[in-house]
Design a protein around this motif. Structure first.
Motif, short mmCIF file in Angstrom:
data_model
loop_
_atom_site.label_atom_id
_atom_site.label_comp_id
_atom_site.label_asym_id
_atom_site.label_seq_id
_atom_site.Cartn_x
_atom_site.Cartn_y
_atom_site.Cartn_z
N LEU A 1 0.83 -1.21 0.00
CA LEU A 1 0.00 0.00 0.00
C LEU A 1 0.87 1.26 0.00
O LEU A 1 0.59 2.22 -0.73
CB LEU A 1 -0.92 0.00 1.22
N LYS B 1 1.10 4.27 -2.95
CA LYS B 1 0.90 5.71 -2.72
C LYS B 1 2.12 6.50 -3.17
O LYS B 1 1.98 7.59 -3.74
CB LYS B 1 0.60 5.98 -1.25
N GLN B 2 3.31 5.98 -2.94
CA GLN B 2 4.53 6.65 -3.39
C GLN B 2 4.55 6.78 -4.91
O GLN B 2 5.13 7.72 -5.45
CB GLN B 2 5.75 5.87 -2.91
N ARG C 1 -4.16 6.49 -6.59
CA ARG C 1 -5.28 6.63 -5.66
C ARG C 1 -5.81 5.24 -5.35
O ARG C 1 -5.88 4.38 -6.23
CB ARG C 1 -6.38 7.52 -6.26
N LEU C 2 -6.19 5.03 -4.09
CA LEU C 2 -6.55 3.69 -3.63
C LEU C 2 -7.94 3.69 -3.00
O LEU C 2 -8.24 4.52 -2.14
CB LEU C 2 -5.54 3.18 -2.60
N LEU D 1 -3.57 5.42 4.14
CA LEU D 1 -3.13 5.37 2.76
C LEU D 1 -4.28 5.19 1.78
O LEU D 1 -4.08 5.30 0.56
CB LEU D 1 -2.12 4.22 2.58
N ASP E 1 -7.68 6.27 -0.03
CA ASP E 1 -8.45 7.47 -0.37
C ASP E 1 -9.94 7.24 -0.21
O ASP E 1 -10.69 8.19 0.05
CB ASP E 1 -8.14 7.89 -1.81
#
Length: 293
Positions: free
Chosen positions: A44, A48-49, A53-54, A80, A82
């Motif tokens: 995860l 994000k890095q 978008r999650l 982490l 969204d």
């Protein structure tokens, strides 16, 4: 999304540059219902890095707050994510506005619940009164079974009473079974499928049905062709993704681990994968052994 062979991936990072966002299943992907997979948090974080978008989309029969609390109790970094959505949240919305969702022309007041008692909070929070017998109910809310090892036959007697009363069933989890640590637990979807086969009316909420995907896509703010769905079920995750216009990755180390990872390592049995895809009528674009970056 054609009939070409499934592409086997060593890591998700091999394809994520093609996408802006991911919709992630939880059970069998991020955790096993009891503990987070050791690699999930790092995956995860790396996503994000990479600027993705999650969204977490679960068929858990409980509202988003409890889904998030469950993840946090397992050490999953929910900050982490969204978007978090669940079949339970969708069910709550329907119970809160029953006429709008086709649960009766005059609404419902009394609910008979099948499942662990705390999951019945969906009815309580929607303003319904839980009753102890089907004969006093307007609707039956099915969130699943109580203990691992329960069978459909254990529920036949009470379901026959619901059928005799003509109660519509609200299914808060379309899954047939779910991982529970090293074992399995029968889900509401199995009960609801039997109920429907016997002539009962079932209202389904969660994957693979379109409304939960529409909500995630709206909140992610991304077009379907730029969103990748990750899950371990052909019936709910892959089917739901394709119906919503998304590409799909099947995680082998979940519902189908015994068939897809027969040696207990990370080598997917390609023949078994194709056979399962043909049997279910849903072929994912990709498959990966585990949810790793």
């Amino acid at each position: 999304m054609g009939e070409s062979a499934v592409t086997l991936l060593p890591r998700l990072s091999a394809i994520t540059p093609r996408y802006d966002a991911l919709i992630l299943d939880l059970w069998g992907v991020v955790h096993d219902g009891v503990a987070a997979y050791p690699w999930a948090g790092e995956t995860l974080a790396r996503m994000k890095q990479a600027g993705l978008r999650l969204a977490a989309l679960s068929n858990a029969p409980r509202r988003v707050g409890r889904v998030v609390a469950h993840m946090e109790a397992m050490g999953i970094p929910t900050r982490l994510l969204d978007v978090v959505h669940s079949s339970g949240e969708a069910t709550f919305g329907a119970l809160s506005e029953p006429v709008r969702h086709g649960l009766g022309t005059h609404g419902v007041r009394y609910c008979f619940h099948i499942g662990i008692p705390e999951d019945g909070e969906l009815a309580d929070e929607a303003g319904l009164r839980r009753v102890a017998t089907p004969e006093r109910a307007d609707v039956v809310l099915c969130t699943g079974t109580i203990e691992p090892g329960e069978t459909l036959e254990d529920h036949h007697a009470i379901l026959q009473r619901c059928l005799a009363r003509g109660l519509p069933m609200v299914c808060a989890n379309p899954d047939l079974r779910v991982m529970h640590g090293p074992g399995w637990k029968l889900c509401a979807g199995a009960i609801a499928t039997w109920y429907q086969e016997q002539g009962g009316t079932v209202h389904w909420f969660g994957k693979p049905h379109a409304p939960v995907y529409r909500r995630c896509l709206d909140e992610l703010g991304c077009p379907p062709e730029r969103v990748l769905a990750v899950g371990d079920s052909f019936r709910t995750d892959v089917a739901g993704a394709h119906a919503a216009g998304l590409d799909a990755v099947l995680v082998a180390a979940g519902l189908n681990a015994e068939r897809l990872l027969p040696h207990g390592d990370d080598v997917i049995d390609a023949g078994a994968l194709e056979a399962l895809a043909a049997r279910h009528g849903h072929r994912p674009e990709y498959a990966i052994a585990r949810f790793v970056w």
